[in-house]
Design a protein around this motif. Sequence first.
Motif, PDB file in Angstrom:
ATOM      1  N   LYS A  26       0.820  -1.212   0.000  1.00 12.33           N
ATOM      2  CA  LYS A  26       0.000   0.000   0.000  1.00 12.33           C
ATOM      3  C   LYS A  26       0.854   1.264   0.000  1.00 12.33           C
ATOM      4  CE  LYS A  26      -3.666  -2.367   2.416  1.00 12.33           C
ATOM      5  NZ  LYS A  26      -4.376  -2.550   3.645  1.00 12.33           N
ATOM      6  N   LYS A  27       0.234   2.353  -0.426  1.00 12.31           N
ATOM      7  CA  LYS A  27       0.901   3.662  -0.389  1.00 12.31           C
ATOM      8  C   LYS A  27       0.635   4.269   0.981  1.00 12.31           C
ATOM      9  CE  LYS A  27       0.611   8.272  -2.361  1.00 12.31           C
ATOM     10  NZ  LYS A  27      -0.083   9.151  -3.303  1.00 12.31           N
ATOM     11  N   LEU A  28       1.705   4.539   1.731  1.00  8.66           N
ATOM     12  CA  LEU A  28       1.563   5.068   3.089  1.00  8.66           C
ATOM     13  C   LEU A  28       2.523   6.232   3.307  1.00  8.66           C
ATOM     14  CD1 LEU A  28       1.595   1.692   5.063  1.00  8.66           C
ATOM     15  CD2 LEU A  28      -0.410   3.077   4.601  1.00  8.66           C
ATOM     16  N   THR A  29       2.151   7.101   4.235  1.00  6.95           N
ATOM     17  CA  THR A  29       3.066   8.133   4.723  1.00  6.95           C
ATOM     18  C   THR A  29       3.539   7.653   6.092  1.00  6.95           C
ATOM     19  OG1 THR A  29       1.835   9.841   3.574  1.00  6.95           O
ATOM     20  CG2 THR A  29       3.293  10.560   5.346  1.00  6.95           C
ATOM     21  N   VAL A  30       4.800   7.256   6.165  1.00  8.37           N
ATOM     22  CA  VAL A  30       5.325   6.653   7.391  1.00  8.37           C
ATOM     23  C   VAL A  30       6.252   7.640   8.081  1.00  8.37           C
ATOM     24  CG1 VAL A  30       6.528   4.678   8.386  1.00  8.37           C
ATOM     25  CG2 VAL A  30       5.195   4.390   6.295  1.00  8.37           C
ATOM     26  N   SER A  31       5.974   7.893   9.347  1.00 14.01           N
ATOM     27  CA  SER A  31       6.767   8.804  10.157  1.00 14.01           C
ATOM     28  C   SER A  31       7.435   7.993  11.269  1.00 14.01           C
ATOM     29  CB  SER A  31       5.835   9.872  10.738  1.00 14.01           C
ATOM     30  OG  SER A  31       6.542  10.716  11.577  1.00 14.01           O
ATOM     31  N   ALA A  32       8.778   7.887  11.238  1.00 10.47           N
ATOM     32  CA  ALA A  32       9.505   7.087  12.236  1.00 10.47           C
ATOM     33  C   ALA A  32      10.857   7.727  12.520  1.00 10.47           C
ATOM     34  CB  ALA A  32       9.676   5.662  11.737  1.00 10.47           C
ATOM     35  N   HIS A  33      11.544   7.185  13.504  1.00  6.83           N
ATOM     36  CA  HIS A  33      12.835   7.726  13.925  1.00  6.83           C
ATOM     37  C   HIS A  33      13.987   7.223  13.069  1.00  6.83           C
ATOM     38  CE1 HIS A  33      10.119   7.946  17.407  1.00  6.83           C
ATOM     39  NE2 HIS A  33      10.678   9.118  17.576  1.00  6.83           N
ATOM     40  N   ALA A  34      13.788   6.039  12.412  1.00  8.35           N
ATOM     41  CA  ALA A  34      14.828   5.487  11.544  1.00  8.35           C
ATOM     42  C   ALA A  34      14.197   4.519  10.557  1.00  8.35           C
ATOM     43  CB  ALA A  34      15.888   4.783  12.384  1.00  8.35           C
ATOM     44  N   PHE A  35      14.842   4.380   9.397  1.00  7.60           N
ATOM     45  CA  PHE A  35      14.388   3.456   8.355  1.00  7.60           C
ATOM     46  C   PHE A  35      15.593   2.667   7.854  1.00  7.60           C
ATOM     47  CE2 PHE A  35      11.420   6.965   8.228  1.00  7.60           C
ATOM     48  CZ  PHE A  35      10.191   6.359   8.024  1.00  7.60           C
ATOM     49  N   SER A  36      15.395   1.392   7.560  1.00  2.00           N
ATOM     50  CA  SER A  36      16.461   0.658   6.878  1.00  2.00           C
ATOM     51  C   SER A  36      16.382   1.058   5.410  1.00  2.00           C
ATOM     52  CB  SER A  36      16.282  -0.851   7.042  1.00  2.00           C
ATOM     53  OG  SER A  36      15.178  -1.309   6.294  1.00  2.00           O
ATOM     54  N   ALA A  37      17.482   0.872   4.673  1.00  2.00           N
ATOM     55  CA  ALA A  37      17.532   1.283   3.268  1.00  2.00           C
ATOM     56  C   ALA A  37      16.477   0.540   2.454  1.00  2.00           C
ATOM     57  CB  ALA A  37      18.925   1.023   2.704  1.00  2.00           C
ATOM     58  N   LYS A  38      16.300  -0.760   2.738  1.00  2.00           N
ATOM     59  CA  LYS A  38      15.332  -1.577   2.003  1.00  2.00           C
ATOM     60  C   LYS A  38      13.904  -1.091   2.274  1.00  2.00           C
ATOM     61  CE  LYS A  38      14.015  -6.401   1.300  1.00  2.00           C
ATOM     62  NZ  LYS A  38      14.200  -7.778   1.759  1.00  2.00           N
ATOM     63  N   ALA A  39      13.602  -0.775   3.537  1.00  2.00           N
ATOM     64  CA  ALA A  39      12.257  -0.304   3.903  1.00  2.00           C
ATOM     65  C   ALA A  39      11.956   1.027   3.229  1.00  2.00           C
ATOM     66  CB  ALA A  39      12.145  -0.172   5.411  1.00  2.00           C
ATOM     67  N   LYS A  40      12.931   1.930   3.244  1.00  2.00           N
ATOM     68  CA  LYS A  40      12.738   3.244   2.639  1.00  2.00           C
ATOM     69  C   LYS A  40      12.485   3.107   1.140  1.00  2.00           C
ATOM     70  CE  LYS A  40      14.590   7.852   2.804  1.00  2.00           C
ATOM     71  NZ  LYS A  40      15.462   8.753   3.515  1.00  2.00           N
ATOM     72  N   ALA A  41      13.243   2.235   0.482  1.00  2.00           N
ATOM     73  CA  ALA A  41      13.083   2.014  -0.954  1.00  2.00           C
ATOM     74  C   ALA A  41      11.697   1.444  -1.271  1.00  2.00           C
ATOM     75  CB  ALA A  41      14.165   1.071  -1.459  1.00  2.00           C
ATOM     76  N   GLN A  42      11.225   0.521  -0.439  1.00  2.00           N
ATOM     77  CA  GLN A  42       9.907  -0.092  -0.672  1.00  2.00           C
ATOM     78  C   GLN A  42       8.781   0.921  -0.508  1.00  2.00           C
ATOM     79  OE1 GLN A  42       8.299  -3.822   0.550  1.00  2.00           O
ATOM     80  NE2 GLN A  42      10.338  -4.581   1.095  1.00  2.00           N
ATOM     81  N   ILE A  43       8.849   1.728   0.533  1.00  2.00           N
ATOM     82  CA  ILE A  43       7.800   2.728   0.796  1.00  2.00           C
ATOM     83  C   ILE A  43       7.738   3.726  -0.364  1.00  2.00           C
ATOM     84  CG2 ILE A  43       7.105   4.642   2.293  1.00  2.00           C
ATOM     85  CD1 ILE A  43       8.333   2.980   4.641  1.00  2.00           C
ATOM     86  N   GLU A  44       8.905   4.199  -0.798  1.00  2.00           N
ATOM     87  CA  GLU A  44       8.942   5.197  -1.868  1.00  2.00           C
ATOM     88  C   GLU A  44       8.582   4.597  -3.226  1.00  2.00           C
ATOM     89  OE1 GLU A  44      12.821   6.859  -1.200  1.00  2.00           O
ATOM     90  OE2 GLU A  44      12.069   8.162   0.407  1.00  2.00           O
ATOM     91  N   SER A  45       8.853   3.296  -3.449  1.00  2.00           N
ATOM     92  CA  SER A  45       8.496   2.658  -4.719  1.00  2.00           C
ATOM     93  C   SER A  45       6.981   2.509  -4.854  1.00  2.00           C
ATOM     94  CB  SER A  45       9.165   1.286  -4.842  1.00  2.00           C
ATOM     95  OG  SER A  45       8.573   0.370  -3.942  1.00  2.00           O
ATOM     96  N   ARG A  46       6.257   2.480  -3.735  1.00  2.00           N
ATOM     97  CA  ARG A  46       4.788   2.390  -3.752  1.00  2.00           C
ATOM     98  C   ARG A  46       4.143   3.778  -3.817  1.00  2.00           C
ATOM     99  NH1 ARG A  46       5.072  -2.075  -5.194  1.00  2.00           N
ATOM    100  NH2 ARG A  46       5.204  -3.929  -3.915  1.00  2.00           N
ATOM    101  N   GLY A  47       4.979   4.822  -3.873  1.00  2.00           N
ATOM    102  CA  GLY A  47       4.441   6.184  -3.955  1.00  2.00           C
ATOM    103  C   GLY A  47       4.257   6.834  -2.593  1.00  2.00           C
ATOM    104  N   GLY A  48       4.691   6.157  -1.531  1.00  2.00           N
ATOM    105  CA  GLY A  48       4.574   6.700  -0.178  1.00  2.00           C
ATOM    106  C   GLY A  48       5.738   7.604   0.156  1.00  2.00           C
ATOM    107  N   THR A  49       5.718   8.154   1.373  1.00  2.00           N
ATOM    108  CA  THR A  49       6.815   9.015   1.808  1.00  2.00           C
ATOM    109  C   THR A  49       7.312   8.581   3.179  1.00  2.00           C
ATOM    110  OG1 THR A  49       5.236  10.574   2.749  1.00  2.00           O
ATOM    111  CG2 THR A  49       6.035  11.053   0.543  1.00  2.00           C
ATOM    112  N   CYS A  50       8.607   8.821   3.411  1.00  2.00           N
ATOM    113  CA  CYS A  50       9.235   8.501   4.700  1.00  2.00           C
ATOM    114  C   CYS A  50       9.594   9.810   5.389  1.00  2.00           C
ATOM    115  CB  CYS A  50      10.513   7.693   4.490  1.00  2.00           C
ATOM    116  SG  CYS A  50      10.247   6.116   3.693  1.00  2.00           S
ATOM    117  N   GLU A  51       9.038  10.029   6.569  1.00  2.00           N
ATOM    118  CA  GLU A  51       9.353  11.229   7.340  1.00  2.00           C
ATOM    119  C   GLU A  51      10.214  10.833   8.527  1.00  2.00           C
ATOM    120  OE1 GLU A  51       5.656  12.947   8.472  1.00  2.00           O
ATOM    121  OE2 GLU A  51       5.072  13.416   6.411  1.00  2.00           O
TER     122      GLU A  51
END
Length: 160
Positions: free
Chosen positions: A120-145
Amino acid sequence: MRLHDLKPRPGAKHRRKRLGQGESSGHGKTSGRGGKGQTARSGSSIRPGFEGGQMPLIRRLPKRGFNNKRFGTYYLPVNIEELNQFEEGARVDEQVLRNAGLANGHADGIKILGDGELTKKLTVSAHAFSAKAKAQIESRGGTCELIQAQKLEPQNRSLG
């Protein structure tokens, strides 16, 4: 088969050891407690690590040095697959994750890890992201804050 036909498997139940039933029982006289002394008395126990009054090993060894463990940054891990339970386009932050039961306990923040597949496309707000997680979120059109982690004071943290 009826309810009264049920019985435990052979060997599953043991007779209770009956102490103090006379010499011929094999558990008479001292009832398996040996001779006299502290351990023969009822209610008596010697705490773990007690060495009979001798200076215990833990107190004989020198305590020296320093390590940075108590000053580290500790994150609660949340796998990306677990974020699929939220609706499409939802905003997922620390409070939402805690309410969903995905992040429990005390830590400096939450880290999103890349284990699993996000659908799913989500806007995820967290303190840290792994590189793989960040790539997956952004590939679905979501954003990492990225949120700034708030450090706990070292003396208040229990590393048990």
